[in-house]
Scaffold this motif. Structure first.
Motif, PDB file in Angstrom:
ATOM      1  N   ARG A  22      42.041  38.115 -11.994  1.00  0.00           N
ATOM      2  CA  ARG A  22      43.359  37.625 -11.590  1.00  0.00           C
ATOM      3  C   ARG A  22      44.241  38.632 -11.269  1.00  0.00           C
ATOM      4  NH1 ARG A  22      43.365  32.296 -11.811  1.00  0.00           N
ATOM      5  NH2 ARG A  22      42.036  31.176 -13.257  1.00  0.00           N
ATOM      6  N   GLY A  23      44.368  39.688 -11.915  1.00  0.00           N
ATOM      7  CA  GLY A  23      45.323  40.698 -11.726  1.00  0.00           C
ATOM      8  C   GLY A  23      45.129  41.506 -10.548  1.00  0.00           C
ATOM      9  N   PHE A  24      43.710  41.777 -10.147  1.00  0.00           N
ATOM     10  CA  PHE A  24      43.221  42.104  -8.898  1.00  0.00           C
ATOM     11  C   PHE A  24      43.884  41.349  -7.709  1.00  0.00           C
ATOM     12  CE2 PHE A  24      39.966  41.889  -5.683  1.00  0.00           C
ATOM     13  CZ  PHE A  24      39.991  42.925  -5.033  1.00  0.00           C
ATOM     14  N   VAL A  33      42.946  39.604   3.845  1.00  0.00           N
ATOM     15  CA  VAL A  33      41.481  39.863   4.091  1.00  0.00           C
ATOM     16  C   VAL A  33      41.043  41.095   3.652  1.00  0.00           C
ATOM     17  CG1 VAL A  33      40.043  40.094   6.317  1.00  0.00           C
ATOM     18  CG2 VAL A  33      42.031  38.623   6.534  1.00  0.00           C
ATOM     19  N   LEU A  34      40.067  41.177   2.962  1.00  0.00           N
ATOM     20  CA  LEU A  34      39.229  42.227   2.343  1.00  0.00           C
ATOM     21  C   LEU A  34      37.615  42.343   3.280  1.00  0.00           C
ATOM     22  CD1 LEU A  34      38.804  43.269  -1.219  1.00  0.00           C
ATOM     23  CD2 LEU A  34      36.984  43.451  -0.040  1.00  0.00           C
ATOM     24  N   ARG A  35      37.545  43.423   3.856  1.00  0.00           N
ATOM     25  CA  ARG A  35      36.282  43.670   4.437  1.00  0.00           C
ATOM     26  C   ARG A  35      35.228  44.647   3.800  1.00  0.00           C
ATOM     27  NH1 ARG A  35      37.399  46.109   9.202  1.00  0.00           N
ATOM     28  NH2 ARG A  35      39.654  46.405   8.637  1.00  0.00           N
ATOM     29  N   VAL A  36      34.288  44.251   3.147  1.00  0.00           N
ATOM     30  CA  VAL A  36      33.287  45.246   2.800  1.00  0.00           C
ATOM     31  C   VAL A  36      32.317  45.617   3.802  1.00  0.00           C
ATOM     32  CG1 VAL A  36      31.538  45.641   0.681  1.00  0.00           C
ATOM     33  CG2 VAL A  36      33.479  43.749   0.484  1.00  0.00           C
ATOM     34  N   ILE A  37      32.686  46.738   4.195  1.00  0.00           N
ATOM     35  CA  ILE A  37      32.082  47.406   5.470  1.00  0.00           C
ATOM     36  C   ILE A  37      30.305  47.317   5.347  1.00  0.00           C
ATOM     37  CG2 ILE A  37      31.763  49.140   7.112  1.00  0.00           C
ATOM     38  CD1 ILE A  37      34.529  47.433   7.041  1.00  0.00           C
ATOM     39  N   ALA A  38      30.105  47.785   4.006  1.00  0.00           N
ATOM     40  CA  ALA A  38      28.538  48.428   3.969  1.00  0.00           C
ATOM     41  C   ALA A  38      27.767  46.882   3.590  1.00  0.00           C
ATOM     42  CB  ALA A  38      28.235  48.737   2.198  1.00  0.00           C
ATOM     43  N   THR A  39      28.402  45.821   3.452  1.00  0.00           N
ATOM     44  CA  THR A  39      27.613  44.617   3.498  1.00  0.00           C
ATOM     45  C   THR A  39      27.965  43.525   4.509  1.00  0.00           C
ATOM     46  OG1 THR A  39      29.199  43.427   1.986  1.00  0.00           O
ATOM     47  CG2 THR A  39      27.651  44.589   0.884  1.00  0.00           C
ATOM     48  N   ARG A  50      39.866  36.806  -5.763  1.00  0.00           N
ATOM     49  CA  ARG A  50      39.331  36.654  -7.251  1.00  0.00           C
ATOM     50  C   ARG A  50      38.407  36.195  -7.322  1.00  0.00           C
ATOM     51  NH1 ARG A  50      38.898  32.684 -10.575  1.00  0.00           N
ATOM     52  NH2 ARG A  50      39.360  31.216  -8.945  1.00  0.00           N
ATOM     53  N   THR A  51      37.374  35.222  -6.723  1.00  0.00           N
ATOM     54  CA  THR A  51      36.136  34.619  -7.210  1.00  0.00           C
ATOM     55  C   THR A  51      35.349  35.837  -7.086  1.00  0.00           C
ATOM     56  OG1 THR A  51      36.839  32.442  -6.514  1.00  0.00           O
ATOM     57  CG2 THR A  51      34.647  32.856  -6.496  1.00  0.00           C
ATOM     58  N   VAL A  52      35.289  36.599  -5.933  1.00  0.00           N
ATOM     59  CA  VAL A  52      34.361  37.895  -5.745  1.00  0.00           C
ATOM     60  C   VAL A  52      34.515  38.677  -6.847  1.00  0.00           C
ATOM     61  CG1 VAL A  52      33.689  39.604  -4.217  1.00  0.00           C
ATOM     62  CG2 VAL A  52      34.321  37.179  -3.430  1.00  0.00           C
ATOM     63  N   ALA A  53      35.840  39.040  -7.135  1.00  0.00           N
ATOM     64  CA  ALA A  53      36.084  40.298  -8.177  1.00  0.00           C
ATOM     65  C   ALA A  53      35.529  39.673  -9.477  1.00  0.00           C
ATOM     66  CB  ALA A  53      37.574  40.607  -8.703  1.00  0.00           C
ATOM     67  N   GLU A  54      35.622  38.170 -10.040  1.00  0.00           N
ATOM     68  CA  GLU A  54      34.941  37.814 -11.035  1.00  0.00           C
ATOM     69  C   GLU A  54      33.444  38.061 -11.022  1.00  0.00           C
ATOM     70  OE1 GLU A  54      36.216  33.725 -11.148  1.00  0.00           O
ATOM     71  OE2 GLU A  54      38.077  34.323 -12.327  1.00  0.00           O
TER      72      GLU A  54
END
Length: 146
Positions: A22-24, A33-39, A50-54
């Motif tokens: 949640r803090g993240f 928007v957060l892009r994870v380039i490797a995946t 939040r869901t992905v961080a969990e």
């Protein structure tokens, strides 16, 4: 570097180290928007972040992010290099827990949004290194043709 973006990026690092999804997510705009380039993953919105961080924290519950360097890029952009260390203890990308230690170099580029929260992040890391450390790919010396 702008104080606003520095504070938010410090908040991202602290949230990962405190295992606080949640803090993240709170450091980001509602429509970030957060892009994870490797995946190739593109995450949209604070709730999805939040869901992905969990999920990451479930897979790597002892995750620690050590900042290696920070690059000043004006008032609205911040680039950081980090070393992530964690033990793979939960399913990750369909890979069952391996109990292996992962140490991965990453680079993130953050951009401040119009609402003065993080509007975008692009994170880069070597997926092959991660998969080798998890035992999914052979070690690089073994991967060479004989």
């Amino acid at each position: 570097m702008g104080e606003e973006i520095r504070t938010l990026v410090d908040g991202v690092t602290a949230a990962w180290n405190n295992h606080d999804a949640r803090g993240f997510a709170a450091q980001y705009s509602e429509d970030a928007v957060l892009r994870v380039i490797a995946t190739g993953d593109v995450l949209r919105g604070r709730e999805q972040l939040r869901t992905v961080a969990e999920a990451y924290l479930h897979a790597f519950p002892d995750l620690q992010m050590d900042r290696r360097s920070t690059y000043e890029c004006g008032e609205t952009v911040c680039i950081i290099e980090t070393t992530l260390r964690a033990t793979h203890r939960g399913e990750f990308m369909g890979i069952p827990p391996t109990q292996r230690l992962v140490e991965l170099l990453t680079c993130s580029i953050f951009t401040l949004g119009a609402d003065r929260l993080l509007g975008e992040e692009a994170v880069y890391f070597d997926a092959a290194t991660l998969l080798r450390q998890l035992g999914v790919l052979p070690e690089s010396a073994d991967a060479q043709p004989s």
